[in-house]
Design a protein around this motif. Structure first.
Motif: not given
Lengths: 431, 431
Positions: B259-262, B274-292
Motif C-alpha cells: 500500500v503506497i501513498g505520498c 491505517f485501516p490496512f495497518i490495523s489488519d497487519s498489526l494482527k497478522k502482518k500481511r502488507s508492506r506500507f510505503i510512504a513516498a516523499e
C-alpha cells in the motif's frame, strides 16, 4: 435518505449509439456540396473524414450503430457517468422541482467531448489515418481529441481560436501534455479567407480555425479532419449521455418533465435529449430547452437556411440555424458557444417546434453557476452555466406555480480549465 | 471483462472514523506544551480548536469516532470515491502486478483534504465559531476549507504560502469563488517570526503561514484555527479513504501486498493505510510505503525528535520526523510537501518499522505521472506523483522477479489546479 448519485455499472454503458434521424417526423434537409449545390454522398466526405464516419454522417436508415469494443474499452475509464440529484441546489432555490443533472465533466478530458473524440480517433486508426487536424474554440474539444489521439497513437494538430489560446493557458497545457501540436488560429493573415481578411476581431472565430484545420487535412492523404460538434456523426456519438440518463431516471422511477442543455454546436444538448425525444415522438411527454448566449443567438436570433459550416467554405453546406458564416462573435467566455451555426438536426427540431430555445447574457448565467457551485460543489464550465440559468428559471416557475416538476439537465463540463472566467466575473461584480 | 471502477453505494460511506492510536503496539509520545514542556490536555488546545476536535486530537481510548450525520450528508456530494483498477497503466509498465488506486481527486475541492475540512468546519459551527483561519501550501487545503466553511456558513481566512499565491492562480480563484479571504504569507516581515526574519526564501515555507494563521486565531475568541494535515484528528478524518478502499478490495476479492501513498504532513497516506495497518498489526500481511520528496525528506533524512509544528512556536510541540522548524524548503512544485515535519503517528510507525519510506526527485516523479496520465487519463497533482513513482518502482520489481503482487495506492488529488507544474516540466525536458 435516497442516494444523491444514481450510478450505473460498466455493463450498462450503451452497446449502441442512437441515430434519431430515421425517427424524425419530417425529412432532414441534406448536406450539400458548396461547389455543385447537390446533396453529397459518403465518398464526397472521405477527403475530410474516414469512410465509416462519412457513412454515419449520412445514415438515414439505421436507428442504432454498434459501439466498437475498443471504444467501449476506453469509455470504461470514466463511463457510465453519474446522474446527480441536485438536492442542495433545490434547497437554495427553495423550489418544489426535483432537479437532476447528468455530469459529463467527470471524464478525464473534463467534458462530454471525449465521447466522440474517442470514436473518431478509433475509426481514423482503423482506416490507417496517421494524423488528425481540428479546430477548437474553448479548448475542451482540443483536449478531448489530443487525449483520444494519444490513446490510439495518432498525431494530432489543433488550431485553437487565438483569443482562447491567449487567455486559456490551461487548455493549451492539457493538449501539450497529450503531445498534440497546438497553434493559434488564425495562424497567418492569409489563412483566414477572404471574408475575414483584415478583421481585427477575427481571433474569436471558431469558423476560421475549422477552415484552417480542414484545409490542411484536404492537402494531405494521411491526414483527416475532426469536428467536435454540429455534424450528425458527432451528435450520434453523444447519445450515450441520454441513453445512460434514461436508465438512471428509470432506476429512481422518475421521468423528466423538462430536459435542458446548453447549445454551442448542439452536441451535448442533442446527446442528452435525443433519447428522450425518441420517447416524446411516440407520446409527447417532456419539454426540451436549448440554452444559448444572447450574444451568439443562432437559434433565437439566426435564420434557418443553408450556410457554410466554416468561414472559407471547405466544409459541406448545412441547412441550419445560423448567424451567417461571416458572423464575428463577441468575446464571451463560453468560447465553445461562439459558433455561428447549429447542428442541422437540432435546428430542424427547433424549426418543427419539438424543442424550445432560450438566450441569456453572460453575467446572468455566471451568477446562476456560482449559486450552483455553492450548493453542489462542482464548478461548471462557462458553457454549462447557460443550462444552469435555464434550470433556475424553470425551477422558480415551479415555485411560483407551486408545482413539482422533474427537471433534468446536462452538466457537460467542469470549469477547472477556465477559472479565469469566474475571476473576471467576480472582479466585475466587486466593482 | 472485470469492472475498471469498483464502486460502493452511499450507504457504504463509513459510519465511523478509525482511530489507530489504541491499536498501536507502542505508546505514542504525547504532544507537549511549548512553554512548560509537559503533555497537554484538551483544554490546552481550545484556544486554537473547538473542544470536540481537541478531544479527538488526544483520544487514546476509542478505536472509532462516529461521523456526524451532517458531515456524512456533505460527504455524499462525492463519496464513496471510486477504486480504479489501473489496467492500462499495468500494460504500459508491462508488469504482472495488479495495480489499484483510490481516487480522492473526484471531490469537488479536487483532493482528499475536503474529508477533514468538512468535519472541522462542522465542529466549529457546532461550537459557535464564526471564523476559521488556516495556512495553505499548495492551495488544495485552502480550497477545501473555503468550501467547507461556505457549506456551514462560517467565514474563512487563508494564509497562502507566497510562492504558491504567486504561481498557482487557480488555487486562489477557487478560494475566491467560495468567498474566502486569501492573503499571501508572510503577510508582513514581522509576521514571520525571529527565525525567519530577513530570509529571502521564506516565501516557500508553510510553517510561516501556519504561525500567522494560528496567531490570528489565538487573538480572537470567535475565531479558531484549522490545520489540513499532521495532527491526529486530521488523520482520523482521513481514514474514510482506507475504510472504503478495504471494502472495495473485498468486493474484488483482493488484498494489497503493498500500500503506497505520498507524504507531506502524512494525512492522505495515513487515511489510506491505517485501516490496512490495523489488519497487519494482527497478522502482518502488507508492506506500507510512504513516498516523499528527496528535496524535503522528513522521514528519510530528518530526525525523530520533539519539534515545533510551526515556525514561531504557537502550536504544541510534537514528536515527529522533522527537518527542523527553521528548515527552508526548496521551491519544488509539490507545495503541500514542503513541510518540515510529519504526522506524529506516521513518524512513530516509521520509527517502529511498521512502514517504509522512499524519497524521489521532482523530475522523476513527474515523468512517472505523465506515463500514468497517458494510460489512465487522469492528471495527478504533483504531490500524488510521488506515490506514482513508488508504484512504478514496485511494479517493475514485480516484473524483474516475474511475480504478481497487488499494489494499492492513494491518488489523493488531481492536478487541474496546478498544470503549470507540468508545463515547466515539459519545457525543461524539451529545452
Amino acid at each position: 435518505m435516497p442516494d444523491k448519485k444514481i450510478m450505473l455499472r460498466e455493463d450498462d454503458i450503451p452497446s449502441d449509439w442512437y441515430n434519431i434521424i430515421p425517427d424524425l417526423p419530417f425529412d432532414l434537409p441534406p448536406a450539400t456540396s458548396p461547389s455543385t449545390g447537390y446533396p453529397i454522398g459518403p465518398h464526397d466526405l472521405t477527403d475530410l473524414f474516414p469512410l465509416e464516419l462519412a457513412k454515419q454522417e449520412l445514415d438515414k436508415e439505421r436507428r442504432t450503430t454498434r459501439i466498437p469494443e475498443q471504444v467501449r474499452a476506453i469509455y470504461r475509464l470514466w463511463r457510465p457517468t453519474p446522474l446527480f440529484r441536485a438536492e442542495r441546489f433545490e434547497e437554495a432555490l427553495d423550489t418544489p422541482a426535483r432537479i437532476y443533472y447528468k455530469y459529463e465533466g467527470i471524464s478525464p478530458s473534463g467534458s462530454h467531448e471525449l465521447n466522440t473524440a474517442v470514436a473518431q480517433a478509433f475509426y481514423c486508426k482503423q482506416e490507417g489515418v496517421e494524423r488528425i487536424t481540428t479546430g477548437t474554440g474553448a479548448g475542451e474539444w482540443g483536449i478531448a481529441l489530443a487525449m483520444a489521439c494519444k490513446f490510439f497513437q495518432i498525431k494530432c494538430k489543433v488550431y485553437m481560436v487565438r483569443l482562447s489560446y491567449e487567455r486559456k493557458p490551461y487548455g493549451r497545457i492539457m493538449m501539450d501534455l497529450w503531445d498534440a501540436e497546438v497553434v493559434p488560429s488564425p495562424s497567418s493573415p492569409s489563412a483566414t479567407g477572404k471574408q475575414a481578411a483584415g478583421e481585427a476581431t477575427v481571433d474569436t472565430n471558431l469558423g476560421v480555425a475549422i477552415s484552417e484545420a480542414a484545409s490542411e487535412a484536404l492537402g494531405d492523404a494521411d491526414t483527416k479532419y475532426a469536428l467536435g460538434s454540429v455534424l450528425n456523426h458527432v451528435v450520434l456519438h453523444q447519445t450515450v449521455i441520454g441513453l445512460e440518463a434514461r436508465k438512471q431516471m428509470d432506476m429512481v422511477k422518475q421521468y423528466p418533465d423538462i430536459v435542458i442543455g446548453c447549445v454551442g454546436g448542439g452536441s451535448n444538448f442533442a446527446g442528452l435529449v435525443f433519447p428522450f425525444i425518441s420517447d416524446s415522438l411516440k407520446k409527447k411527454r417532456s419539454r426540451f430547452i436549448a440554452a444559448e448566449p444572447a450574444e451568439v443567438p443562432s437559434l433565437t436570433g439566426g435564420t434557418y437556411s443553408y450556410d457554410y459550416a466554416d468561414v472559407t467554405g471547405v466544409m459541406p453546406m448545412l441547412k441550419m440555424h445560423t448567424l451567417g458564416h461571416d458572423f464575428i462573435p463577441p468575446p464571451i467566455r463560453a468560447a465553445a458557444m461562439r459558433y455561428h451555426g447549429m447542428s442541422p438536426v437540432v435546428s430542424a427540431l427547433y424549426d418543427n417546434k419539438v424543442i424550445e430555445a432560450v438566450a441569456y447574457r453572460q453575467e446572468d448565467v455566471l451568477d446562476a453557476a456560482i449559486l450552483f457551485t455553492h450548493s453542489e460543489g462542482i464548478v461548471p464550465a462557462p458553457e454549462s452555466a447557460y443550462a444552469i440559468k435555464a434550470v433556475v428559471e424553470e425551477a422558480l416557475r415551479c415555485k411560483s406555480a407551486g408545482k413539482s416538476m422533474v427537471i433534468l439537465f446536462a452538466l457537460n463540463a467542469h470549469g477547472y480549465f477556465d477559472l479565469e472566467a469566474y475571476q473576471e466575473h467576480l472582479a466585475q461584480k466587486k466593482g
